[in-house]
Design a protein around this motif. Sequence first.
Motif, PDB file in Angstrom:
ATOM      1  N   ALA A   5     -17.517 -40.724  -8.384  1.00 51.43           N
ATOM      2  CA  ALA A   5     -17.642 -39.391  -8.974  1.00 51.43           C
ATOM      3  C   ALA A   5     -18.724 -38.563  -8.289  1.00 51.43           C
ATOM      4  N   ASP A   6     -19.146 -38.987  -7.092  1.00 52.73           N
ATOM      5  CA  ASP A   6     -20.115 -38.189  -6.330  1.00 52.73           C
ATOM      6  C   ASP A   6     -19.511 -36.843  -5.950  1.00 52.73           C
ATOM      7  N   SER A   7     -18.216 -36.880  -5.711  1.00 48.46           N
ATOM      8  CA  SER A   7     -17.500 -35.642  -5.407  1.00 48.46           C
ATOM      9  C   SER A   7     -16.600 -35.313  -6.589  1.00 48.46           C
ATOM     10  N   SER A   8     -16.803 -34.138  -7.189  1.00 48.99           N
ATOM     11  CA  SER A   8     -16.021 -33.771  -8.372  1.00 48.99           C
ATOM     12  C   SER A   8     -15.788 -32.265  -8.381  1.00 48.99           C
ATOM     13  N   CYS A   9     -15.484 -31.726  -9.545  1.00 49.46           N
ATOM     14  CA  CYS A   9     -15.244 -30.287  -9.657  1.00 49.46           C
ATOM     15  C   CYS A   9     -16.545 -29.480  -9.602  1.00 49.46           C
ATOM     16  N   GLU A  10     -17.702 -30.198  -9.648  1.00 52.38           N
ATOM     17  CA  GLU A  10     -19.020 -29.553  -9.549  1.00 52.38           C
ATOM     18  C   GLU A  10     -19.218 -28.479 -10.620  1.00 52.38           C
ATOM     19  N   GLY A  11     -18.673 -28.728 -11.814  1.00 49.56           N
ATOM     20  CA  GLY A  11     -18.744 -27.749 -12.886  1.00 49.56           C
ATOM     21  C   GLY A  11     -20.163 -27.389 -13.294  1.00 49.56           C
ATOM     22  N   TYR A  12     -21.086 -28.331 -13.166  1.00 48.58           N
ATOM     23  CA  TYR A  12     -22.478 -28.086 -13.555  1.00 48.58           C
ATOM     24  C   TYR A  12     -23.083 -26.952 -12.735  1.00 48.58           C
ATOM     25  N   LYS A  16     -20.964 -20.183 -13.725  1.00 47.83           N
ATOM     26  CA  LYS A  16     -20.759 -18.736 -13.689  1.00 47.83           C
ATOM     27  C   LYS A  16     -19.510 -18.351 -12.912  1.00 47.83           C
ATOM     28  N   ASP A  17     -19.263 -19.055 -11.808  1.00 49.96           N
ATOM     29  CA  ASP A  17     -18.052 -18.788 -11.027  1.00 49.96           C
ATOM     30  C   ASP A  17     -16.805 -19.110 -11.839  1.00 49.96           C
ATOM     31  N   PRO A  37     -25.319 -37.864 -23.736  1.00 51.61           N
ATOM     32  CA  PRO A  37     -26.469 -38.326 -22.941  1.00 51.61           C
ATOM     33  C   PRO A  37     -27.148 -37.225 -22.135  1.00 51.61           C
ATOM     34  N   ARG A  38     -26.472 -36.091 -21.903  1.00 51.00           N
ATOM     35  CA  ARG A  38     -27.114 -35.012 -21.156  1.00 51.00           C
ATOM     36  C   ARG A  38     -28.218 -34.346 -21.974  1.00 51.00           C
ATOM     37  N   ILE A  39     -28.034 -34.289 -23.292  1.00 56.11           N
ATOM     38  CA  ILE A  39     -29.084 -33.658 -24.115  1.00 56.11           C
ATOM     39  C   ILE A  39     -29.924 -34.686 -24.876  1.00 56.11           C
ATOM     40  N   MET A  40     -29.407 -35.915 -25.027  1.00 58.56           N
ATOM     41  CA  MET A  40     -30.171 -37.004 -25.644  1.00 58.56           C
ATOM     42  C   MET A  40     -29.930 -38.258 -24.817  1.00 58.56           C
ATOM     43  N   PRO A  41     -30.635 -38.438 -23.705  1.00 54.01           N
ATOM     44  CA  PRO A  41     -30.339 -39.511 -22.744  1.00 54.01           C
ATOM     45  C   PRO A  41     -30.256 -40.903 -23.339  1.00 54.01           C
ATOM     46  N   PHE A  55     -28.844 -25.717 -20.302  1.00 52.44           N
ATOM     47  CA  PHE A  55     -27.553 -25.613 -19.601  1.00 52.44           C
ATOM     48  C   PHE A  55     -26.452 -25.167 -20.561  1.00 52.44           C
ATOM     49  N   TYR A  56     -26.376 -25.792 -21.730  1.00 52.01           N
ATOM     50  CA  TYR A  56     -25.310 -25.437 -22.676  1.00 52.01           C
ATOM     51  C   TYR A  56     -25.564 -24.082 -23.328  1.00 52.01           C
ATOM     52  N   ASN A  57     -26.823 -23.747 -23.551  1.00 50.39           N
ATOM     53  CA  ASN A  57     -27.129 -22.405 -24.059  1.00 50.39           C
ATOM     54  C   ASN A  57     -26.667 -21.334 -23.073  1.00 50.39           C
ATOM     55  N   ASP A  58     -26.974 -21.542 -21.810  1.00 48.03           N
ATOM     56  CA  ASP A  58     -26.572 -20.578 -20.784  1.00 48.03           C
ATOM     57  C   ASP A  58     -25.053 -20.478 -20.687  1.00 48.03           C
ATOM     58  N   THR A  59     -24.380 -21.628 -20.778  1.00 46.84           N
ATOM     59  CA  THR A  59     -22.916 -21.639 -20.688  1.00 46.84           C
ATOM     60  C   THR A  59     -22.296 -20.884 -21.858  1.00 46.84           C
ATOM     61  N   ILE A  60     -22.751 -21.187 -23.062  1.00 45.74           N
ATOM     62  CA  ILE A  60     -22.217 -20.532 -24.268  1.00 45.74           C
ATOM     63  C   ILE A  60     -22.487 -19.030 -24.221  1.00 45.74           C
ATOM     64  N   ASN A  61     -23.697 -18.650 -23.834  1.00 45.60           N
ATOM     65  CA  ASN A  61     -24.041 -17.228 -23.750  1.00 45.60           C
ATOM     66  C   ASN A  61     -23.192 -16.497 -22.731  1.00 45.60           C
ATOM     67  N   SER A  62     -22.972 -17.140 -21.593  1.00 41.61           N
ATOM     68  CA  SER A  62     -22.159 -16.520 -20.539  1.00 41.61           C
ATOM     69  C   SER A  62     -20.722 -16.330 -20.992  1.00 41.61           C
ATOM     70  N   LEU A  63     -20.189 -17.300 -21.711  1.00 45.67           N
ATOM     71  CA  LEU A  63     -18.826 -17.167 -22.236  1.00 45.67           C
ATOM     72  C   LEU A  63     -18.737 -15.971 -23.189  1.00 45.67           C
ATOM     73  N   LEU A  64     -19.680 -15.884 -24.109  1.00 40.44           N
ATOM     74  CA  LEU A  64     -19.657 -14.807 -25.097  1.00 40.44           C
ATOM     75  C   LEU A  64     -19.856 -13.439 -24.446  1.00 40.44           C
ATOM     76  N   GLU A  65     -20.694 -13.392 -23.427  1.00 41.21           N
ATOM     77  CA  GLU A  65     -20.904 -12.127 -22.708  1.00 41.21           C
ATOM     78  C   GLU A  65     -19.619 -11.629 -22.061  1.00 41.21           C
ATOM     79  N   ASN A  66     -18.742 -12.575 -21.739  1.00 48.21           N
ATOM     80  CA  ASN A  66     -17.461 -12.229 -21.126  1.00 48.21           C
ATOM     81  C   ASN A  66     -16.314 -12.227 -22.136  1.00 48.21           C
TER      82      ASN A  66
END
Length: 400
Positions: A5-12, A16-17, A37-41, A55-66
């Motif tokens: 999984a070193d090569s993936s969709c690179e969604g992280y 924004k794209d 595990p990303r927010i509570m390892p 990361f999730y705050n930014d993602t959620i905010n960006s979705l709502l802005e659009n």
Amino acid sequence: MNETADSSCEGYYKVKDDIQLLKELKVNHYLLSISWPRIMPTGIKKQVNEKGIKFYNDTINSLLENKIIPIVTLYHWDLPQVLQEKYGGWQNISMISYFNDYANLCFEKFGDRVKYWITFNNPWAVAEEGYETGEHAPGLKLSGIGAYKAAHHIIKTHAKVWHSYNKTWRSKQQGMVGISLTGAWGEPVELTSQKDIEAAERYVQFYLGWFANPIYSGDYPEVMKNYVGRKSAQQGLGTSRLPTFSVQEKSYIKGTSDFLGLSHFTTRYITQKNYSALKGPSYHTDRDLTELVDPKWPDPGSKWLYSVPWGFRRLLNFIKTQYGNPLIYVTENGVSEKLQCTQLCDEWRIEYLKGYINEMLKDPLTTHMEMVTEIVVPTVFTLCILISAILLMFLLRKHN
């Protein structure tokens, strides 16, 4: 290929794209999953990763802005490794408390903007493929026992989270909490065979009903309890391998879903097949059935996924009848690529989606008439032949 999984969709890195592409497609809802595990390892609330929260705050905010509404899944199979190693993961009842802490952290951090929550995505796969066959993480082969135990804890965890939201967050956040279940439709091989009809019913109940029935009716399907209980007794066990809910638990679990998320992809023909209990415990042999496919069904190249749109409509009607016409959101549906193309060639996927969407949009009366036609017309035709033959014999005797 890509096993690490070193090569993936690179969604992280491309959030924004990707959201810009969603906007261009005029998408108005987007289903995303939060990684525990990303927010509570370590899976423990005392150790929170603020970068993950951001990361999730930014993602959620960006979705709502659009102007895209986020629908958020809390668990899409990524369990903190520490909880698996230390407690045995979903084999351990302590997961209920740990997951509830995680869910409440999500409600606290994101619930002011997220109004649609899904506790678990496809818990059937977590239980069956994680603890029965070992095909998915954590890769345990606890045949005939592990899957039932994991599912039992997952169902109770879902109910705990729903009640937590209902008690603490609903009044101020005004959101909804549901679960996303996967289910294939089972069609009897012979519509005139009572055994095949019952086997097809078992197929759906052991698949979708395993999780839906406790949530909508308070307990496991009767057919599951009967079959697993009988096989367990034949194997010399004092109690059923299928765990039981107490009276209090049944009441606590029943009604804990504001909507039903449904993932559906394909259908199987089902026929009765008896398996000896002496061969050992197994979720699959507990069902006493075998699955078949029609060679005429379009084959997308995946060994499990055939395009059978009419099965989708029948599953929706089953849910409507069985569980009191719940609000349904289709959370997953789609198909793999049939051909490897150097350029975009989506005709196969277009036809698949068109077929399934059209079945979902059909008038209920139309679907009912189709089912009636398939069952009644052959029967009426047969009766007409029999009546004609009797009349002919009567006329011949009279003539002689």
